[in-house]
Design a protein around this motif. Structure first.
Motif, PDB file in Angstrom:
ATOM      1  N   TYR A  36      42.697  36.182  36.439  1.00  0.00           N
ATOM      2  CA  TYR A  36      41.483  36.035  37.258  1.00  0.00           C
ATOM      3  C   TYR A  36      40.663  34.839  36.777  1.00  0.00           C
ATOM      4  O   TYR A  36      40.243  33.989  37.569  1.00  0.00           O
ATOM      5  CB  TYR A  36      40.671  37.332  37.177  1.00  0.00           C
ATOM      6  N   LYS A  37      40.470  34.781  35.446  1.00  0.00           N
ATOM      7  CA  LYS A  37      39.667  33.688  34.876  1.00  0.00           C
ATOM      8  C   LYS A  37      40.346  32.345  35.112  1.00  0.00           C
ATOM      9  O   LYS A  37      39.681  31.355  35.462  1.00  0.00           O
ATOM     10  CB  LYS A  37      39.465  33.905  33.373  1.00  0.00           C
ATOM     11  N   THR A  38      41.671  32.299  34.930  1.00  0.00           N
ATOM     12  CA  THR A  38      42.385  31.035  35.141  1.00  0.00           C
ATOM     13  C   THR A  38      42.288  30.621  36.602  1.00  0.00           C
ATOM     14  O   THR A  38      42.134  29.435  36.910  1.00  0.00           O
ATOM     15  CB  THR A  38      43.865  31.165  34.704  1.00  0.00           C
ATOM     16  N   GLY A  39      42.382  31.595  37.498  1.00  0.00           N
ATOM     17  CA  GLY A  39      42.253  31.315  38.930  1.00  0.00           C
ATOM     18  C   GLY A  39      40.927  30.624  39.231  1.00  0.00           C
ATOM     19  O   GLY A  39      40.882  29.636  39.969  1.00  0.00           O
ATOM     20  N   LEU A  40      39.856  31.142  38.642  1.00  0.00           N
ATOM     21  CA  LEU A  40      38.530  30.536  38.859  1.00  0.00           C
ATOM     22  C   LEU A  40      38.464  29.140  38.251  1.00  0.00           C
ATOM     23  O   LEU A  40      37.908  28.211  38.846  1.00  0.00           O
ATOM     24  CB  LEU A  40      37.435  31.425  38.253  1.00  0.00           C
ATOM     25  N   GLN A  41      39.080  29.010  37.046  1.00  0.00           N
ATOM     26  CA  GLN A  41      39.055  27.707  36.359  1.00  0.00           C
ATOM     27  C   GLN A  41      39.738  26.607  37.171  1.00  0.00           C
ATOM     28  O   GLN A  41      39.299  25.462  37.161  1.00  0.00           O
ATOM     29  CB  GLN A  41      39.754  27.818  34.998  1.00  0.00           C
ATOM     30  N   ILE A  42      40.826  26.955  37.855  1.00  0.00           N
ATOM     31  CA  ILE A  42      41.538  25.907  38.609  1.00  0.00           C
ATOM     32  C   ILE A  42      40.989  25.766  40.030  1.00  0.00           C
ATOM     33  O   ILE A  42      41.554  25.060  40.858  1.00  0.00           O
ATOM     34  CB  ILE A  42      43.067  26.135  38.634  1.00  0.00           C
ATOM     35  N   GLY A  43      39.920  26.495  40.321  1.00  0.00           N
ATOM     36  CA  GLY A  43      39.234  26.306  41.595  1.00  0.00           C
ATOM     37  C   GLY A  43      39.673  27.204  42.731  1.00  0.00           C
ATOM     38  O   GLY A  43      39.399  26.910  43.898  1.00  0.00           O
ATOM     39  N   MET A  44      40.356  28.300  42.415  1.00  0.00           N
ATOM     40  CA  MET A  44      40.737  29.225  43.496  1.00  0.00           C
ATOM     41  C   MET A  44      39.496  29.954  44.005  1.00  0.00           C
ATOM     42  O   MET A  44      38.551  30.199  43.248  1.00  0.00           O
ATOM     43  CB  MET A  44      41.774  30.242  42.993  1.00  0.00           C
ATOM     44  N   ASP A  45      39.511  30.297  45.271  1.00  0.00           N
ATOM     45  CA  ASP A  45      38.379  30.980  45.893  1.00  0.00           C
ATOM     46  C   ASP A  45      38.260  32.408  45.338  1.00  0.00           C
ATOM     47  O   ASP A  45      39.228  33.184  45.386  1.00  0.00           O
ATOM     48  CB  ASP A  45      38.624  31.016  47.416  1.00  0.00           C
ATOM     49  N   GLU A  46      37.072  32.737  44.817  1.00  0.00           N
ATOM     50  CA  GLU A  46      36.887  34.060  44.216  1.00  0.00           C
ATOM     51  C   GLU A  46      37.100  35.178  45.247  1.00  0.00           C
ATOM     52  O   GLU A  46      37.583  36.271  44.925  1.00  0.00           O
ATOM     53  CB  GLU A  46      35.485  34.178  43.596  1.00  0.00           C
ATOM     54  N   LYS A  47      36.755  34.864  46.497  1.00  0.00           N
ATOM     55  CA  LYS A  47      36.930  35.868  47.566  1.00  0.00           C
ATOM     56  C   LYS A  47      38.415  36.223  47.718  1.00  0.00           C
ATOM     57  O   LYS A  47      38.778  37.374  47.935  1.00  0.00           O
ATOM     58  CB  LYS A  47      36.410  35.316  48.894  1.00  0.00           C
TER      59      LYS A  47
END
Lengths: 248, 223
Positions: A36-47
């Protein structure tokens, strides 16, 4: 029989299984947080990440209930705690039962029969079931790092779905072979030299009949949600049929 | 950190976490039968264990390798570590990952797909655990009913119930592969009744026969 069932359903056994499953759940939480954190770090949409979590949870609910039915089916012979453990990690109902039957015969029993099971036989069966299923885990521990690097350099090769190789058919063929051996033995049991025991074949036919109805509804009537329940429900119906036949 | 560093860090963490936790989980799983053995003061049968493991290994080790090679590209690194530990790969984890892939619109082989598949498998495994825990809590009070003598035929016939249901599914799916092994195994058990109690041995030639027929049909494009 009661002594055996009491031993395999002992409270301490529940605690051990709960401990193992807690460890595995913590492992899942760690993977989830890191991803989850890596997803946010690389700019994935939190939604999108949140939607993935919700949809995965919803998608899993029905099949999980089917696994629970499997726990009930298995618990009558192997006890609730071990069935709970086995169907919560690594295996699946068909693997666990098949291996339990092989292990029971290897331990000197005629099969996975409550009349013959002892705690000694249970421990042997449990060991075979545990060691026998570790193949996938060992592949991950020793080969996943190297294999994933190869895949990352050739990501398009992933589409094994669209261009099936014999690997996909091999698993089906292996299961066909397993089923043929068991059904063949039930047919053999019906003959006088095999003991004239019709019950296993009758139960197998009952399960096949119920599964046939499920297959019809899934494939012809597009009731795909039933796919999750077809195996466990067919088994439970056939087991109920065995009780009724025994009463006649 | 730039994107490449984040990806490297993510992959390295997953591999480290995955390997360490799988080793620990394997030790925990193996310890369960031994604890039961110690608590009850009984010894497992060594010959029974070795015999059983050889038979199971001959069938399931090749199957594990095939599943590992086929499913890992779909599951990704984190998804593979979790799926091969938590099980129900074909009937649950793969469909969950495919569903999430559709929702998130990710491309296989990308870091985004890795993340989505790992999240999906982790959530799926946790939900399954919770559902089964809730179910087990409900089953426990029913123990006296489940242990009733009248239900004995049901639990004594759980294996025929499994193979009847599975048999229908697989025989209908692959009738060309099924017919000869089914016929050969039936005739063998009718004319050599001692084989009936040796199903665990019969599995190996039966599986090999089905595999051989399947391979020939595959090579001739008849599957």
């Amino acid at each position: 029989m009661n002594q055996y069932l009491n031993a395999v359903n002992a409270p301490v056994f529940y605690l051990i299984v709960a401990g193992v499953l807690t460890f595995i759940t913590i492992m899942c939480v760690l993977f989830l947080i890191k991803s989850y954190k890596t997803g946010l770090q690389i700019g994935m949409d939190e939604k999108v990440l949140k939607k993935t979590i919700v949809s995965s949870a919803m998608f899993t609910l029905l099949p999980s209930i089917s696994i629970l039915l499997g726990v009930i089916a298995l618990s009558g012979t192997l006890g609730v705690p071990f069935s709970w453990l086995r169907l919560s990690v690594i295996g699946s109902l068909q693997y666990e039962l098949n291996v339990a039957e092989i292990a029971a015969q290897s331990a000197g029993l005629s099969g996975l029969s409550l009349n013959e099971l002892t705690v000694e036989a249970f421990v042997t069966i449990a060991l075979v079931m545990t060691f026998g299923i570790l193949g996938g885990i060992m592949c991950c521990i020793f080969f996943l790092k190297g294999y994933s690097k190869k895949l990352q350099t050739k990501p398009k090769q992933e589409n094994s779905e669209s261009k099936p190789n014999f690997g996909a058919h091999a698993t089906t063929a292996m299961f066909v072979g397993l089923c043929a051996a068991f059904i063949g033995s039930y047919i053999g049991k019906c003959f006088p030299q095999g003991g004239s025991d019709y019950m296993p074949l009758l139960v197998a036919l009952a399960a096949a009949a119920v599964m046939g109805v499920f297959e019809y509804l899934i494939n012809k009537k597009n009731m795909n949600a039933l796919e999750n329940f077809s195996l466990a429900a067919s088994m439970l119906a056939a087991m109920a049929f065995a009780v009724i036949v025994n009463m006649l | 950190m730039n994107r490449n560093q984040i990806i490297d860090n993510y992959n390295n963490t997953l591999h480290l976490l995955g390997r360490v936790t799988l080793v620990l989980a394997s030790i925990l799983l193996i310890s369960v039968p031994f604890i039961v053995s110690i608590v009850n003061g009984v010894q497992p049968s060594l010959s029974g264990f070795i015999n059983g493991l050889i038979k199971v290994g001959m069938i399931y080790i090749p199957m594990s390798i095939v599943e590992f090679l086929i499913y890992t590209p779909m599951l990704g690194v984190g998804g593979a570590y979790l799926s091969f530990l938590t099980g129900n790969v074909t009937n649950m984890k793969i469909p969950v990952v495919m569903n999430s892939k559709e929702i998130a619109q990710t491309e296989s082989g990308t870091i985004e797909h890795e993340i989505i598949s790992t999240i999906s498998v982790a959530v799926s495994a946790m939900v399954t655990t919770l559902v089964i825990v809730a179910g087990v809590l409900m089953i426990v009070p029913l123990q006296p009913v489940l242990q009733n003598e009248a239900l004995l035929p049901a639990f004594n016939n759980v294996v025929p119930a499994l193979f009847g249901a599975l048999g229908l599914k697989y025989f209908v799916k692959s009738p060309k592969i099924a017919i000869i092994p089914l016929l050969v195994m039936s005739l063998l058990c009718i004319f050599v009744p001692s084989m009936i109690s040796q199903t665990s041995v019969l599995l190996i030639p039966s599986g090999a026969l089905a595999l051989g027929i399947g391979f020939i049909l595959f090579k001739k494009n008849l599957l």
